[in-house]
Design a protein around this motif. Structure first.
Motif, PDB file in Angstrom:
ATOM      1  N   ASN A   1      -1.249   3.176 -14.289  1.00 23.96           N
ATOM      2  CA  ASN A   1      -2.402   3.644 -13.534  1.00 23.96           C
ATOM      3  C   ASN A   1      -2.018   3.793 -12.070  1.00 23.96           C
TER       4      ASN A   1
ATOM      5  N   LEU B   1      -0.055   0.547 -11.326  1.00 21.30           N
ATOM      6  CA  LEU B   1      -0.388  -0.739 -11.929  1.00 21.30           C
ATOM      7  C   LEU B   1       0.041  -0.664 -13.384  1.00 21.30           C
TER       8      LEU B   1
ATOM      9  N   ILE C   1      -2.390   3.729  -8.254  1.00 22.95           N
ATOM     10  CA  ILE C   1      -3.259   2.947  -7.371  1.00 22.95           C
ATOM     11  C   ILE C   1      -2.830   3.160  -5.919  1.00 22.95           C
ATOM     12  N   GLU C   2      -3.687   2.761  -4.988  1.00 23.55           N
ATOM     13  CA  GLU C   2      -3.393   2.882  -3.559  1.00 23.55           C
ATOM     14  C   GLU C   2      -2.825   1.593  -2.979  1.00 23.55           C
ATOM     15  N   GLN C   3      -3.221   0.431  -3.531  1.00 19.96           N
ATOM     16  CA  GLN C   3      -2.690  -0.844  -3.043  1.00 19.96           C
ATOM     17  C   GLN C   3      -2.678  -1.875  -4.149  1.00 19.96           C
ATOM     18  N   ALA C   4      -1.825  -2.877  -3.976  1.00 17.11           N
ATOM     19  CA  ALA C   4      -1.713  -3.968  -4.943  1.00 17.11           C
ATOM     20  C   ALA C   4      -1.570  -5.273  -4.172  1.00 17.11           C
TER      21      ALA C   4
ATOM     22  N   ILE D   1       3.753  -4.285 -10.649  1.00 21.25           N
ATOM     23  CA  ILE D   1       3.546  -2.890 -10.281  1.00 21.25           C
ATOM     24  C   ILE D   1       4.807  -2.068 -10.502  1.00 21.25           C
TER      25      ILE D   1
ATOM     26  N   CYS E   1       0.297  -9.128  -8.786  1.00 20.04           N
ATOM     27  CA  CYS E   1       0.308  -7.912  -9.610  1.00 20.04           C
ATOM     28  C   CYS E   1       1.734  -7.526 -10.001  1.00 20.04           C
TER      29      CYS E   1
ATOM     30  N   THR F   1       0.834  -1.200   0.000  1.00 20.75           N
ATOM     31  CA  THR F   1       0.000   0.000   0.000  1.00 20.75           C
ATOM     32  C   THR F   1       0.870   1.252   0.000  1.00 20.75           C
ATOM     33  N   THR F   2       0.319   2.322  -0.526  1.00 18.72           N
ATOM     34  CA  THR F   2       0.995   3.615  -0.497  1.00 18.72           C
ATOM     35  C   THR F   2       1.117   4.068   0.953  1.00 18.72           C
TER      36      THR F   2
END
Length: 102
Positions: free
Chosen positions: A48, A41, A50-53, A59, A57, A12-13
């Motif tokens: 893109n 992502l 994103i806030e979490q992966a 990333i 994934c 997560t960020t």
């Protein structure tokens, strides 16, 4: 931007993580603590934000310019995580196909 694959858990960020350098071993630790600033992502040629992966994934991680030069392992628990840059054959292909014209 660092390109990474999430092998386990979620990223997560704003998360505090530890970066294990390519020469890290239990005898000679090479660990740097940092915070994830940006996550992207990777979808073809698009990035893109994103806030979490989650696991599986592919990333992009922004803000690791001064920490990672070529390879490394990013973990939230450096005591139990092996240095994945030293493991051989971790991401081998599962299917190999040859196609020939008749």
């Amino acid at each position: 931007m660092a390109v990474a694959r999430v092998y386990s858990g979620t990223v997560t960020t704003g998360q505090k993580v530890f970066v294990l350098g390519p020469k890290h071993t239990p005898e000679t630790p090479d660990i740097t603590e940092t915070t994830i600033q940006h996550l992207f992502l990777l979808m073809g040629s698009a990035f893109n934000l994103i806030e979490q992966a989650s696991a599986g994934c592919i990333i992009g991680i922004g803000g690791l310019d001064d920490i990672l030069i070529k390879t490394g392992t990013i973990t939230s628990n450096p005591e139990v995580c092996p240095n994945l840059s030293r493991v051989q054959g971790l991401s081998m292909g599962l299917v190999r196909v040859s196609v020939e014209a008749e």
